[in-house]
Design a protein around this motif. Structure first.
Motif, PDB file in Angstrom:
ATOM      1  N   SER A  12       0.519  -1.059  -0.235  1.00  0.00           N
ATOM      2  CA  SER A  12       0.106  -0.294   0.421  1.00  0.00           C
ATOM      3  C   SER A  12       0.707   1.099   0.272  1.00  0.00           C
ATOM      4  O   SER A  12       0.646   1.947  -0.968  1.00  0.00           O
ATOM      5  CB  SER A  12      -1.120  -0.269   1.048  1.00  0.00           C
ATOM      6  OG  SER A  12      -1.775   1.757   1.323  1.00  0.00           O
ATOM      7  N   SER A  13       1.893   1.313   0.872  1.00  0.00           N
ATOM      8  CA  SER A  13       2.731   2.341   1.136  1.00  0.00           C
ATOM      9  C   SER A  13       3.384   2.325  -0.258  1.00  0.00           C
ATOM     10  O   SER A  13       3.750   3.064  -0.451  1.00  0.00           O
ATOM     11  CB  SER A  13       3.776   2.458   2.280  1.00  0.00           C
ATOM     12  OG  SER A  13       4.392   1.218   2.665  1.00  0.00           O
ATOM     13  N   GLY A 102       3.185  23.628  -0.251  1.00  0.00           N
ATOM     14  CA  GLY A 102       2.225  22.970   0.963  1.00  0.00           C
ATOM     15  C   GLY A 102       2.762  21.345   0.525  1.00  0.00           C
ATOM     16  O   GLY A 102       3.179  20.909   0.077  1.00  0.00           O
ATOM     17  N   VAL A 103       2.640  21.278   2.395  1.00  0.00           N
ATOM     18  CA  VAL A 103       3.172  19.025   2.239  1.00  0.00           C
ATOM     19  C   VAL A 103       1.348  19.433   1.262  1.00  0.00           C
ATOM     20  O   VAL A 103       1.449  17.718   0.507  1.00  0.00           O
ATOM     21  CB  VAL A 103       3.118  19.055   3.808  1.00  0.00           C
ATOM     22  CG1 VAL A 103       2.894  17.779   3.435  1.00  0.00           C
ATOM     23  CG2 VAL A 103       4.673  19.054   3.623  1.00  0.00           C
ATOM     24  N   GLY A 104      -0.289  19.482   1.426  1.00  0.00           N
ATOM     25  CA  GLY A 104      -0.926  19.136   1.029  1.00  0.00           C
ATOM     26  C   GLY A 104      -0.752  18.935  -0.512  1.00  0.00           C
ATOM     27  O   GLY A 104      -1.447  17.778  -1.069  1.00  0.00           O
ATOM     28  N   GLU A 105      -0.250  20.328  -0.678  1.00  0.00           N
ATOM     29  CA  GLU A 105      -0.116  20.801  -2.782  1.00  0.00           C
ATOM     30  C   GLU A 105       0.435  19.233  -3.060  1.00  0.00           C
ATOM     31  O   GLU A 105      -0.097  18.059  -4.244  1.00  0.00           O
ATOM     32  CB  GLU A 105      -0.491  21.592  -3.089  1.00  0.00           C
ATOM     33  CG  GLU A 105      -0.386  21.692  -5.084  1.00  0.00           C
ATOM     34  CD  GLU A 105      -1.668  21.817  -4.946  1.00  0.00           C
ATOM     35  OE1 GLU A 105      -2.096  21.813  -6.224  1.00  0.00           O
ATOM     36  OE2 GLU A 105      -2.517  21.511  -4.695  1.00  0.00           O
ATOM     37  N   ILE A 106       1.554  18.855  -2.333  1.00  0.00           N
ATOM     38  CA  ILE A 106       2.278  18.191  -2.828  1.00  0.00           C
ATOM     39  C   ILE A 106       1.605  16.585  -3.364  1.00  0.00           C
ATOM     40  O   ILE A 106       2.058  15.823  -4.061  1.00  0.00           O
ATOM     41  CB  ILE A 106       3.652  17.999  -1.659  1.00  0.00           C
ATOM     42  CG1 ILE A 106       4.228  19.096  -2.250  1.00  0.00           C
ATOM     43  CG2 ILE A 106       5.232  16.610  -2.454  1.00  0.00           C
ATOM     44  CD1 ILE A 106       5.936  19.429  -1.553  1.00  0.00           C
ATOM     45  N   LEU A 133       4.544  11.678   1.307  1.00  0.00           N
ATOM     46  CA  LEU A 133       4.648  11.230   0.900  1.00  0.00           C
ATOM     47  C   LEU A 133       5.088   9.824   2.285  1.00  0.00           C
ATOM     48  O   LEU A 133       4.358   8.824   2.427  1.00  0.00           O
ATOM     49  CB  LEU A 133       5.997  10.173   0.723  1.00  0.00           C
ATOM     50  CG  LEU A 133       6.081  10.857  -1.032  1.00  0.00           C
ATOM     51  CD1 LEU A 133       7.294  10.500  -2.258  1.00  0.00           C
ATOM     52  CD2 LEU A 133       4.597  10.636  -1.949  1.00  0.00           C
ATOM     53  N   SER A 134       5.729  10.645   3.186  1.00  0.00           N
ATOM     54  CA  SER A 134       5.585   9.638   5.005  1.00  0.00           C
ATOM     55  C   SER A 134       4.562   9.923   5.648  1.00  0.00           C
ATOM     56  O   SER A 134       4.492   9.199   6.812  1.00  0.00           O
ATOM     57  CB  SER A 134       6.822   9.732   5.596  1.00  0.00           C
ATOM     58  OG  SER A 134       7.930   9.072   4.738  1.00  0.00           O
ATOM     59  N   LEU A 135       3.655  10.828   5.415  1.00  0.00           N
ATOM     60  CA  LEU A 135       2.342  11.183   6.227  1.00  0.00           C
ATOM     61  C   LEU A 135       1.391   9.823   6.972  1.00  0.00           C
ATOM     62  O   LEU A 135       0.627   9.760   7.411  1.00  0.00           O
ATOM     63  CB  LEU A 135       1.545  12.338   5.812  1.00  0.00           C
ATOM     64  CG  LEU A 135       2.227  13.394   6.185  1.00  0.00           C
ATOM     65  CD1 LEU A 135       1.158  14.791   5.158  1.00  0.00           C
ATOM     66  CD2 LEU A 135       2.530  13.806   7.608  1.00  0.00           C
ATOM     67  N   ASN A 136       1.288   9.653   5.479  1.00  0.00           N
ATOM     68  CA  ASN A 136       0.290   7.898   5.329  1.00  0.00           C
ATOM     69  C   ASN A 136       1.203   6.874   6.196  1.00  0.00           C
ATOM     70  O   ASN A 136       1.363   5.642   6.556  1.00  0.00           O
ATOM     71  CB  ASN A 136       0.430   7.318   3.818  1.00  0.00           C
ATOM     72  CG  ASN A 136      -0.808   8.498   3.228  1.00  0.00           C
ATOM     73  OD1 ASN A 136      -2.170   8.574   4.192  1.00  0.00           O
ATOM     74  ND2 ASN A 136      -0.575   7.794   1.966  1.00  0.00           N
ATOM     75  N   LEU A 138       3.292   7.297   8.510  1.00  0.00           N
ATOM     76  CA  LEU A 138       2.460   7.431  10.374  1.00  0.00           C
ATOM     77  C   LEU A 138       1.616   7.133  10.609  1.00  0.00           C
ATOM     78  O   LEU A 138       1.551   6.400  11.169  1.00  0.00           O
ATOM     79  CB  LEU A 138       3.071   9.308  10.343  1.00  0.00           C
ATOM     80  CG  LEU A 138       2.261   9.808  10.902  1.00  0.00           C
ATOM     81  CD1 LEU A 138       3.482   8.761  12.179  1.00  0.00           C
ATOM     82  CD2 LEU A 138       2.281  10.921  11.545  1.00  0.00           C
ATOM     83  N   THR A 139       0.575   7.438   9.818  1.00  0.00           N
ATOM     84  CA  THR A 139      -0.683   6.194   9.506  1.00  0.00           C
ATOM     85  C   THR A 139      -1.054   5.227  10.180  1.00  0.00           C
ATOM     86  O   THR A 139      -1.386   4.818  10.893  1.00  0.00           O
ATOM     87  CB  THR A 139      -2.321   7.403   9.519  1.00  0.00           C
ATOM     88  OG1 THR A 139      -1.960   7.448   8.421  1.00  0.00           O
ATOM     89  CG2 THR A 139      -1.614   8.991   9.846  1.00  0.00           C
ATOM     90  N   ASN A 140      -0.559   4.614   9.212  1.00  0.00           N
ATOM     91  CA  ASN A 140      -0.807   3.193   9.007  1.00  0.00           C
ATOM     92  C   ASN A 140      -0.142   2.631   9.979  1.00  0.00           C
ATOM     93  O   ASN A 140       0.372   2.289  10.868  1.00  0.00           O
ATOM     94  CB  ASN A 140       0.389   3.379   7.435  1.00  0.00           C
ATOM     95  CG  ASN A 140      -0.430   3.175   6.447  1.00  0.00           C
ATOM     96  OD1 ASN A 140      -1.483   4.088   6.707  1.00  0.00           O
ATOM     97  ND2 ASN A 140       0.091   3.115   5.270  1.00  0.00           N
ATOM     98  N   GLY A 141       1.619   3.053  10.741  1.00  0.00           N
ATOM     99  CA  GLY A 141       2.044   3.078  11.957  1.00  0.00           C
ATOM    100  C   GLY A 141       1.459   3.370  13.156  1.00  0.00           C
ATOM    101  O   GLY A 141       1.791   1.985  13.951  1.00  0.00           O
TER     102      GLY A 141
END
Length: 207
Positions: A12-13, A102-106, A133-136, A138-141
């Motif tokens: 997934s990631s 910003g991060v959201g637009e990226i 790319l690592s925000l997911n 973090l939440t997956n973790g």
């Protein structure tokens, strides 16, 4: 240890990062190996922190409630990615007249990490991209930690998957710039698939 869940999380990631790599390849933007390694390291750290935090949450919650919480978390994250893909496709059908940052637009348009339009991701841009790319991860973790999965192995495979997916995505993106699946670009479809896998993980842990 539930290796099937770890494998699904890695896929997934990795699909998320593969979609970003495709976007770069299609736009002719390059990422050096050392910058790709930095992105993978950020993915490892974010994933590890998320799992540790999830482990603490699991100690507070009863076992059944912990599993339900993890399942709902995966389901919500996956649904967000699926909806994000639909929004991205709708925006691609309209002419955009303004630049966003910003991060959201990226996350929505990964190629915008190349802020100086150099055709190559530099160190500061690699850090910003790695965080986006690592925000997911973090939440997956968090979900993985609640389920009691190994912090090292989940984070290791998340980092390895990130490195390979970005590298391969860029290589492939150069060759398949015009390929579409229905109304979606190949990059958009991979993000959609990433969200669908997370939804399946959530359902698997609910059943």
């Amino acid at each position: 240890m539930n290796w099937i869940t770890i494998a699904l999380l890695t896929i997934s990631s990795s699909l998320d990062n593969f979609g970003a790599g495709l976007s770069y390849g299609i736009c002719g933007i390059r990422i050096k190996m050392r910058h790709n390694a930095l992105i993978a390291l950020i993915a490892f750290l974010f994933s590890y922190v998320g799992i540790i935090c999830g482990g603490y949450i699991a100690k507070i919650l009863p076992n059944l409630l912990a599993n339900v919480t993890a399942a709902l978390l995966f389901f919500i994250i996956g649904l967000r990615l699926v909806l994000l893909t639909w929004q991205q496709r709708k925006r691609s059908e309209q002419a955009e007249t303004e630049e966003r940052g910003g991060v959201g637009e990226i996350l929505r348009s990964p190629q915008k990490a190349d802020r100086n339009r150099s055709g190559e991701i530099e160190l500061p841009e690699a850090v910003l991209l790695g965080v986006a790319l690592s925000l997911n991860a973090l939440t997956n973790g968090l979900g993985a930690g609640i389920l009691g999965l190994s912090p090292f192995w989940v984070s290791f495979f998340a980092a390895l998957g990130s490195f390979v997916a970005v590298w391969w995505g860029i290589k492939l993106g150069v060759k398949v710039a015009a390929v579409r699946i229905g109304k979606w670009s190949l990059g958009q479809f991979s993000i959609f698939l990433s969200g669908a896998i997370l939804i399946l993980i959530g359902l698997k842990n609910l059943l």
